[in-house]
Design a protein around this motif. Structure first.
Motif, PDB file in Angstrom:
ATOM      1  N   ALA A  43       2.945   1.555  -3.347  1.00  0.00           N
ATOM      2  CA  ALA A  43       2.147   2.054  -4.469  1.00  0.00           C
ATOM      3  C   ALA A  43       2.024   3.567  -4.422  1.00  0.00           C
ATOM      4  O   ALA A  43       2.100   4.240  -5.470  1.00  0.00           O
ATOM      5  CB  ALA A  43       0.767   1.406  -4.458  1.00  0.00           C
ATOM      6  N   ALA A  93      -3.946  -6.212   4.022  1.00  0.00           N
ATOM      7  CA  ALA A  93      -4.107  -4.850   3.502  1.00  0.00           C
ATOM      8  C   ALA A  93      -5.249  -4.103   4.173  1.00  0.00           C
ATOM      9  O   ALA A  93      -5.492  -2.945   3.835  1.00  0.00           O
ATOM     10  CB  ALA A  93      -4.349  -4.898   1.988  1.00  0.00           C
ATOM     11  N   ARG A 106       0.833  -1.199   0.000  1.00  0.00           N
ATOM     12  CA  ARG A 106       0.000   0.000   0.000  1.00  0.00           C
ATOM     13  C   ARG A 106       0.871   1.255   0.000  1.00  0.00           C
ATOM     14  O   ARG A 106       0.627   2.197  -0.759  1.00  0.00           O
ATOM     15  CB  ARG A 106      -0.925  -0.026   1.222  1.00  0.00           C
ATOM     16  N   TRP A 161      -0.302  -2.989  -8.532  1.00  0.00           N
ATOM     17  CA  TRP A 161      -0.158  -1.550  -8.779  1.00  0.00           C
ATOM     18  C   TRP A 161       1.299  -1.129  -8.580  1.00  0.00           C
ATOM     19  O   TRP A 161       1.904  -0.445  -9.426  1.00  0.00           O
ATOM     20  CB  TRP A 161      -1.074  -0.795  -7.811  1.00  0.00           C
ATOM     21  N   HIS A 195      -2.815  -3.820  -4.494  1.00  0.00           N
ATOM     22  CA  HIS A 195      -1.709  -2.908  -4.196  1.00  0.00           C
ATOM     23  C   HIS A 195      -0.388  -3.447  -4.750  1.00  0.00           C
ATOM     24  O   HIS A 195       0.466  -2.674  -5.228  1.00  0.00           O
ATOM     25  CB  HIS A 195      -1.581  -2.710  -2.685  1.00  0.00           C
TER      26      HIS A 195
END
Length: 862
Positions: free
Chosen positions: A608, A642, A605, A662, A659
């Motif tokens: 990203a 997450a 997270r 990404w 995430h």
């Protein structure tokens, strides 16, 4: 809402809870033996409703000796009169229904006088207008004082002839496990009573160990020699307590060292060695034993007497009303089983220590982890070795070990899959995958670990390899047709944002009045995209508001400098949290049970966000820090952790997959390193088992399960309960990946997820256009809170190749960020904008240029 569990599993859990056993102990898939039942209460409705009264979405009255219930909505329930039943107890109903959905019984106790989700049991209902008897164990060791019945989850008529409450008397002795190790069989016993019990224990083909005693409320292990005979053998163990009924259990022992004259099928990739009597088979690849079929098929613990009837092109076994065919091609074994009565088979047992395991929809395991554990859910629903097939998202079970990969896929989603890692059914150190039914068509994948060309270690196939194999073999299902045309879809989303989500101070992330309204940037950007006009009265902007970031509004309202300050401040905060090794650590209550203070989803997270900022601005510090996290995250194998605002750091999570994809796609865009693209592909594969790739309900195909666990380890249990906003973030990341990777049609997956979200949007009413937080699959019921649809609009535009958030172009020397599509040509940014629009572009993360569009605009980069 809690998921369905077979009554037998509830009984097993009830036995454990009654004994006060810790949930973390090894799983016992066999319920304690019931000695007798005693009726505590009965309601027959011959003289009236017997104290049962409607409370919600229904009417109830006595009619013709039945309780007649008219369900008027999707959440009908009624409550009974005061009762007293000392646990353990079971509720028994005789009922017929023309409604829909599953049933649920809640109970109140002296210690817990209010009805609550964790004090409830679910049961499946046949809504065919015929009488059926239903039985649900109420997993409580407390004294039950009142019942609540939820007889359906849809409008319709229900008749109840009888409701009974029975006290269950369980056998005081429980056979917890049968294990094989060191040439011996070991029985683990527990005495649940307050008195010592004398018993004898033994097994077929083994010497009786003699009579012994287990003390009051104690565990005891009894061992005896395993007289090794055949490679595949059922062994029945018996515990004979004095003055009580015996307890018996059959386990299937696989002895890898036992030899016999095999029937052999060979391909370029594997060797199948089957026993001539059809009792089992060895599956060898790369010169190693990767898995076994043990047994090939059985009926209630008994092997059918099979004989070989054909061998050309494969093997055919027949006998005792069972027909089994085995065939092999490359690295696959095809198994077909037809039986007059229900059987279990093939029973695939992966050999070696677990490196990774998958039961699509329910389990995603890392090295050495155990299935049906309490690390992600602590209620009786943790026992998910034989779940409701509706919870299985795709037909796949897989186990990767140090020896290789064994995976099982099938065609009929009504079959009962069974998954145990390690094998707590047979008590051996392998990993068990099987199917139950009368007509079974299955394919098994077998791949070995292979030596590296350099000679250092081995290349080990993973469960992600099994996911890719299963999806390619079956094919991605075509997405359902969109519920409305594009113009109507945009109109519905616009109506949601300007209607139920709107307020004087802005918009709510969710439409309910309890959610505060703010001038959210994501929602304002969506309005600008849908209408071509920036919302009026935006004196300030609040970042966020949607589940997919959309900052275009800053660049079309003269706030690019503000955006740069806000995003730079966010990045600086993340950099302060990053550890020297590139990781991000978590500290809080949701670390409980996890083996470390970080996870793939928790790190991804932040990675990203860092790499997004570097992608938009070219910022070196954000780029270097984000890439450092990408390197650190190579150690992870499971997408998890997450959503630590309500879920364990340990819990497998599709938002973690999102995430991770990404972050690695951004890493590839910034560096061009193929290894980052390979990691993005791998993490994209991890998200597929969260996506329903089959359907038995109108809105089900491409619905997405958020996690394999429960909020606060208890409720709601999210397995089998789609949360499409989580899948929407995953789908957006897949669109990013699709531009670079063709391993699968990632855009097709993303479009399926989008269409499922559109199906789930409320089509009308007070929440029209909003996305429900979850969808009760069986009842097809939307459940709040209801979320603004800005992320749905973003995903739609990204899939259709339209401008969504901020566009970026880079040529190695310069980088430009724009709210419209942009390229760099001859040292100039070429922007395809809208004639007359005023907007800003950001060059090299520093210089902001104001543009009044002529339609196609050029901005010098120097």
């Amino acid at each position: 809402m809690r998921s369905l569990l077979p009554v037998t599993l509830l009984l097993a859990a009830m036995g454990l809870l009654a004994a006060g056993a810790p949930a973390a102990e090894p799983v016992n898939p066999y319920p304690r033996q019931v000695l007798s039942t005693e009726e505590v209460a009965e309601w027959t409705f011959d003289a009236g409703p017997d104290g049962w009264s409607a409370l919600h979405h229904c009417r109830a009255e006595a009619a013709g000796g039945n309780l007649k219930i008219i369900s008027t909505g999707d959440d009908p329930y009624l409550a009974g009169p005061a009762v007293r039943g000392e646990g353990p107890v079971a509720a028994v109903l005789r009922m017929k229904s023309s409604a829909g959905g599953g049933g649920q019984i809640f109970w109140a106790t002296e210690q817990h006088p209010n009805f609550a989700e964790e004090h409830s049991a679910r049961f499946a209902i046949e809504h065919d207008g015929q009488w059926h008897e239903y039985r649900a164990a109420l997993a409580s060791g407390e004294t039950i004082t009142r019942l609540r019945l939820d007889p359906a989850a849809a409008p319709g008529e229900i008749l109840i002839d009888r409701i009974g409450l029975e006290r269950i008397r369980l056998h005081p002795l429980e056979l917890l496990a049968v294990e094989q190790s060191g040439g011996k069989l070991h029985l683990d016993l527990r005495n649940h009573s307050d008195a010592a019990i004398d018993f004898a224990a033994g097994a077929q083909r083994n010497v009786q160990p003699g009579r012994s005693t287990i003390e009051a409320r104690k565990d005891r292990r009894v061992s005896f020699l395993d007289a090794a005979l055949a490679p595949f053998e059922p062994v029945t163990v018996a515990v004979e307590p004095h003055g009580l009924p015996p307890i018996r259990r059959t386990v299937f022992l696989f002895r890898p060292d036992a030899e016999r004259a095999w029937l052999t099928i060979k391909t370029d990739g594997l060797t199948v060695k089957a026993a001539p009597d059809g009792s089992g088979a060895r599956l060898e690849a790369g010169g190693a034993l990767v898995a076994a079929l043990c047994p090939l098929v059985h009926r209630g613990g008994t092997l059918p007497r099979l004989r070989v009837s054909a061998q050309a092109g494969g093997l055919v076994f027949e006998g005792d009303g069972v027909r089994v065919t085995l065939a092999a091609q490359r690295d696959e074994v095809s198994v077909s089983i037809t039986s007059a009565e229900p059987v279990e088979g093939p029973v695939l047992r992966a050999q070696g220590g677990l490196e990774g395991g998958l039961f699509a929809g329910l389990e995603y395991l890392g090295r050495g982890e155990r299935s049906s554990s309490d690390l992600d859910i602590e209620t009786a629903e943790r026992l998910r070795y034989a779940p409701d097939p509706m919870k299985v998202t795709m037909p796949l079970m897989a186990c990767a070990t140090e020896r290789g990969l064994a995976a099982l896929t099938w065609t009929d989603m009504a079959l009962q899959p069974v998954f145990a890692a390690p094998n707590f059914f047979d008590g051996q150190a392998d990993h068990r995958m099987a199917l139950r039914g009368t007509k079974i068509e299955a394919v098994i994948l077998v791949r070995p670990s292979e030596p590296r060309p350099s000679g250092s270690g081995a290349v080990k196939p993973t469960v992600e390899d099994a996911i890719l194999w299963a999806v390619r073999r079956r094919g991605l299902p075509p997405p359902p047709p969109p519920p409305r045309d594009p113009a109507a879809q945009d109109k519905l989303c616009l109506a949601a944002i300007t209607g139920p989500c709107a307020g004087p101070a802005g918009w709510g992330h969710c439409a309910e009045a309890s959610w505060q309204r703010h001038p959210y940037a994501d929602i304002a950007s969506t309005l600008w995209r849908l209408t071509g006009q920036a919302p009026a009265g935006l004196e300030k902007l609040v970042p966020g508001g949607g589940h997919v970031r959309n900052d275009a509004i800053y660049f079309v309202t003269g706030r690019a400098a503000e955006w740069l300050r806000v995003r730079a401040g966010q990045v600086q905060g993340i950099l302060r949290e990053q550890k020297e090794d590139g990781s991000f650590r978590y500290s809080g209550k949701y670390q409980r049970g996890h083996y470390e203070d970080t996870s793939s989803g928790h790190c991804a997270r932040s990675a990203a966000v860092l790499l997004d900022y570097a992608h938009l601005t070219g910022d070196d510090a954000a780029r270097d820090a984000g890439l450092k996290t990408l390197e650190y995250m190579k150690r992870f194998s499971v997408p998890r952790g997450a959503q630590t605002w309500e879920l364990s750091l340990h819990t497998p999570d599709v938002l973690a997959s999102a995430h991770l994809v990404w972050a690695y796609v951004r890493g590839y865009q910034l560096t061009g390193k193929d290894e980052y693209l390979a990691h993005a592909r791998r993490w994209a594969l991890t998200g597929l088992p969260f996506v329903y790739q089959w359907a038995s309900r109108p809105v089900m195909l491409y619905a997405t399960i958020p996690v394999y666990g429960a909020t606060n380890w208890r409720a709601p249990n999210w397995m089998g309960l789609p949360v499409q906003w989580c899948g929407g973030v995953y789908a957006y990341a897949l669109v990013m990946l699709a531009a670079y990777d063709k391993a699968l049609d990632w855009s097709e997956v993303a479009r399926g997820i989008l269409i499922s979200a559109q199906q789930q949007q409320a089509p009308d009413g007070p929440m029209a256009g909003c996305l429900p937080d979850s969808l009760a699959l069986e009842a097809q019921r939307r459940q709040g809170p209801f979320i603004n649809p800005s992320a749905i609009v973003s995903l739609q535009r990204a899939l259709d190749g339209q401008a969504d958030s901020l566009a970026v172009a880079a040529d190695g020397k310069h980088r430009v960020c724009s709210p419209f599509p942009v390229t760099i040509k001859d040292g100039k940014a070429v922007i395809q904008a809208r004639a007359g629009a005023a907007y800003q572009v950001l060059i090299d993360g520093k210089r902001i240029v104001d543009v009044k569009s002529a339609g196609t605009d050029t901005v010098p980069m120097e």
